[in-house]
Design a protein around this motif. Structure first.
Motif, PDB file in Angstrom:
ATOM      1  N   LEU A 389       0.819  -1.205   0.000  1.00 49.46           N
ATOM      2  CA  LEU A 389       0.000   0.000   0.000  1.00 49.46           C
ATOM      3  C   LEU A 389       0.860   1.265   0.000  1.00 49.46           C
ATOM      4  O   LEU A 389       1.782   1.414   0.805  1.00 49.46           O
ATOM      5  N   THR A 390       0.549   2.150  -0.924  1.00 56.16           N
ATOM      6  CA  THR A 390       1.205   3.455  -1.020  1.00 56.16           C
ATOM      7  C   THR A 390       0.128   4.505  -1.295  1.00 56.16           C
ATOM      8  O   THR A 390      -1.066   4.177  -1.396  1.00 56.16           O
ATOM      9  N   TYR A 391       0.561   5.735  -1.478  1.00 52.16           N
ATOM     10  CA  TYR A 391      -0.389   6.808  -1.823  1.00 52.16           C
ATOM     11  C   TYR A 391      -1.158   6.455  -3.097  1.00 52.16           C
ATOM     12  O   TYR A 391      -2.349   6.758  -3.229  1.00 52.16           O
ATOM     13  N   ALA A 394      -4.439   4.543  -2.731  1.00 51.35           N
ATOM     14  CA  ALA A 394      -5.540   5.166  -1.998  1.00 51.35           C
ATOM     15  C   ALA A 394      -6.892   5.077  -2.715  1.00 51.35           C
ATOM     16  O   ALA A 394      -7.903   4.750  -2.073  1.00 51.35           O
ATOM     17  N   LEU A 423      -3.188   6.924   4.121  1.00 51.13           N
ATOM     18  CA  LEU A 423      -2.453   6.945   2.849  1.00 51.13           C
ATOM     19  C   LEU A 423      -2.419   8.346   2.242  1.00 51.13           C
ATOM     20  O   LEU A 423      -1.453   8.722   1.576  1.00 51.13           O
TER      21      LEU A 423
END
Length: 541
Positions: A389-391, A394, A423
């Motif tokens: 999970l990263t930006y 989102a 995020l």
């Protein structure tokens, strides 16, 4: 500074008196005038050409704060400075381009020595000699035996008529080796050069292709649209077989609403540039940008079918999943959800290409097909779990939260809403915080819900329903004073919002002030809530 007309006359007279070996240096000299942003004159100095394609050198100081510069040759011909190659603020010298066929001065191949006789081109000073010759790097900085600052920026020549340096303005007279400007090279990062950024004239486009591509794309991120267009036009001239120039020029025309020009330049790119798959893909991307941002009535030949056609041609040239992905997006825009979904699912089998975005887009297809929510949720699970999970993850997390919310799995939905908030570093919009507030209400997480609806109001104070929702929840949890305060805040901005009067009136009643509350309910009748107000007045009277 000597008046420009008298200065040019002096140079012309000098041309007639110099030996042939020095006349070329004199012919290379011009007057330089720099201008402020408002068009007024900033400064004047001299300069001279150092090649026959219009490259020249001059002092740097007159360029600082300038937005335009014009050269005037000894014959009166004028030309604008088009771009800056480089500058050294310590030695006050710069190198730049003009669009003119020029007569260059010849630079001396050996340094002048102390005591050697020299001449400032254009000056009538006789008996000038080199006082000292100091090294910086492999170049030379000279102090001279006398000063004639009217000729700031003119070449200083030896007896052979070769240029040993550019005359600098100083009390005692000095000259900087013009050969040092050979080190000035435009690079892909020239746009970020702090020295060049002090001038409003754009840097030159680099000669090397990869550096030029970097400069071209960096210029697109700058706020100066005129610079970016100039870079793109110059890139097209230097590299007519490269697709990047056509891509950028097409986007410039598109942003300006010049669709026909954009279409023509992209078609030209398809004819002239290689690789062909890239030129077709760039065209498809531009058309897709248009169909997602403009109505169909605007330049109707740019439509989803055009995107599909260009992506198919690109794929025929080179079968990349990237091209199929854009084709599937265009099919989605055409509402051909079955075919779009089939392509997205095929792309998920490409381990080098599959991403959360592909699963997310497949989920959107299934949603438009009114597929079972469990099928859509499964695809959104894959989107979220495809990568750490990263930006960038989102949007998929938010979509899954909304789906879980719709399916009544509020606790899992809240977990995803919270994950999304993390995020995005707590920088979501008011709609998100209202969405999470509504979910928290279903779980009876009243304090969290109050925090989120308050946050929504802070972000966007122009939605009266937010005040009403917050005040109603405060009233529900018996925070009557707070409910009245919130209602009053809302009424300051929206004095005709009937629901706020209803909530305020009820809060007074529940807080023990029935008379005050009933009077406020009467006000609600005057602001569009008569039916509800009558019912409440009848109930609590």
């Amino acid at each position: 500074m000597i008046h420009i007309k008298n200065h040019l006359i002096a140079i012309f007279i000098l041309l007639c008196s110099l030996p042939v070996s020095a006349q070329q240096a004199a012919k290379s000299v011009f007057q330089l005038t720099t201008y402020k942003k408002d068009g007024s004159i900033l400064s004047r100095c001299n300069g001279f050409f150092i090649d026959n394609k219009g490259e020249a050198v001059a002092p740097w100081k007159p360029f600082v704060g300038a937005y335009k510069a014009v050269i005037t040759e000894t014959n009166g011909k004028k030309a604008e400075v088009t771009s800056l190659i480089g500058a050294n603020e310590i030695y006050d010298i710069c190198r730049f381009n003009t669009k003119i066929a020029s007569i260059p001065a010849q630079l001396a191949s050996t340094a002048a020595s102390a005591g050697e006789a020299v001449t400032v081109v254009g000056s009538k000073s006789a008996g000038m000699r080199v006082s000292t010759a100091d090294k910086f790097k492999q170049y030379n900085y000279y102090t001279l035996s006398m000063a004639d600052n009217n000729f700031y920026g003119c070449p200083v020549i030896n007896k052979q008529g070769k240029v040993i340096g550019m005359y600098a303005a100083s009390g005692s007279g000095s000259a900087t080796d013009a050969a040092c400007t050979n080190e000035f090279k435009a690079s892909g990062l020239s746009l970020n050069d702090p020295v060049l950024k002090s001038c409003g004239i754009r840097p030159a486009l680099p000669d090397k292709h990869d550096d030029a591509v970097l400069a071209l794309y960096l210029s697109a991120d700058q706020s100066n649209a005129a610079w970016h267009e100039a870079f793109a036009q110059e890139f097209l001239l230097k590299f007519p077989a490269s697709p990047e120039g056509y891509e950028q020029m097409g986007n410039i025309y598109y942003q300006a609403g010049k669709y026909e020009d954009a279409s023509n330049i992209m078609e030209e790119g398809i004819r002239k540039a290689t690789p062909k798959d890239e030129t077709h893909y760039n065209y498809a991307k531009l058309v897709y940008q248009k169909i997602t941002n403009q109505p169909d009535s605007v330049y109707p030949s740019w439509n989803a079918d055009k995107v599909i056609s260009e992506t198919e041609k690109a794929y025929q040239e080179r079968p990349l999943s990237l091209y199929k992905n854009l084709e599937a997006q265009a099919l989605f825009a055409k509402k051909n959800y079955d075919k779009s979904y089939a392509i997205f699912m095929e792309l998920t089998k490409d381990t080098t290409f599959k991403s959360g975005e592909v699963f997310y887009e497949a989920a959107m297809c299934r949603q438009m097909q009114n597929a079972p929510k469990s099928d859509i949720l499964s695809l959104l699970d894959s989107a979220v779990e495809c990568r750490p999970l990263t930006y960038a993850s989102a949007p998929y997390v938010l979509a899954r939260a909304q789906m879980l919310d719709e399916m009544g799995d509020y606790r899992k939905a809240i977990a995803d809403y919270n994950r999304y908030d993390t995020l995005t570093l707590g920088r979501s919009n008011d709609e998100f915080y209202y969405m999470r507030y509504a979910c928290e209400l279903k779980l009876k997480q009243y304090q969290q819900a109050l925090n989120d609806i308050a946050h929504a109001i802070v972000i966007n104070r122009n939605v009266p329903e937010y005040y009403a929702e917050m005040a109603q929840l405060q009233m529900q949890v018996k925070m009557y004073d707070k409910a009245i305060q919130t209602a009053d805040l809302g009424l300051q901005a929206f004095p005709d919002h009937g629901d706020l009067y209803l909530i305020k009136g009820l809060s007074f009643i529940f807080n023990g002030d029935k008379q005050k509350g009933l009077s406020i309910l009467q006000q609600a009748k005057e602001h569009g809530a008569a039916e509800k107000a009558d019912q409440l007045i009848k109930k609590y009277k």
